[in-house]
Scaffold this motif. Sequence first.
Motif, PDB file in Angstrom:
ATOM      1  N   LEU A   1      45.464  39.667  37.132  1.00 56.58           N
ATOM      2  CA  LEU A   1      44.879  40.420  38.249  1.00 56.58           C
ATOM      3  C   LEU A   1      44.366  39.517  39.366  1.00 56.58           C
ATOM      4  O   LEU A   1      43.918  40.008  40.404  1.00 56.58           O
ATOM      5  N   LYS A   2      44.355  38.206  39.092  1.00 57.10           N
ATOM      6  CA  LYS A   2      43.877  37.210  40.061  1.00 57.10           C
ATOM      7  C   LYS A   2      42.396  37.430  40.424  1.00 57.10           C
ATOM      8  O   LYS A   2      42.004  37.406  41.591  1.00 57.10           O
ATOM      9  N   VAL A   3      41.605  37.659  39.368  1.00 57.39           N
ATOM     10  CA  VAL A   3      40.152  37.784  39.506  1.00 57.39           C
ATOM     11  C   VAL A   3      39.513  36.995  38.368  1.00 57.39           C
ATOM     12  O   VAL A   3      40.200  36.494  37.478  1.00 57.39           O
ATOM     13  N   SER A   4      38.191  36.904  38.365  1.00 58.95           N
ATOM     14  CA  SER A   4      37.509  36.158  37.306  1.00 58.95           C
ATOM     15  C   SER A   4      37.452  36.976  36.015  1.00 58.95           C
ATOM     16  O   SER A   4      37.549  38.208  36.024  1.00 58.95           O
ATOM     17  N   ARG A   5      37.270  36.256  34.912  1.00 60.81           N
ATOM     18  CA  ARG A   5      37.128  36.900  33.606  1.00 60.81           C
ATOM     19  C   ARG A   5      35.914  37.826  33.603  1.00 60.81           C
ATOM     20  O   ARG A   5      35.946  38.923  33.058  1.00 60.81           O
TER      21      ARG A   5
END
Length: 142
Positions: free
Chosen positions: A31-35
């Motif tokens: 998703l190209k976001v942080s965990r």
Amino acid sequence: MTDALDTLDQDLIALLRADSRTPAALLAKQLKVSRGTVQNRITRLQRSGVLLGFTVKLASEGLRGVRAITQIEVRGGATDKVVAALRRLPEVVSVYSTNGRWDLVVEVRTEDLLGFDQALRRLRDIEGIAASETSLLLAEQR
């Protein structure tokens, strides 16, 4: 609640539908976001009732080889008695009330066609069933 879902929520739900066991770190990468964002989104979706749980999918050819849907017309006010009798049949997986021509829709699973024939005979013998129509489920369309 579905009106409040943004694109990220929708993409996350799609990934979880495909494989609910995907680790948060891999979801984040996809998703190209942080965990942390993924974990917070999952928690928020659970608390809001959008995500009710995580499950396992079994192969349709798995434990029981024959699957069918039986539609049932109930005579008079016998619905409760018919449903109780259906639930006592081990081959009956689920029972749904419905509208239209049929009163109930029943999912039936058995090991083989002989077992299916026997289950269908027992089902048709239930007092209060006026008519039924059964369709075998052949292949899941994906």
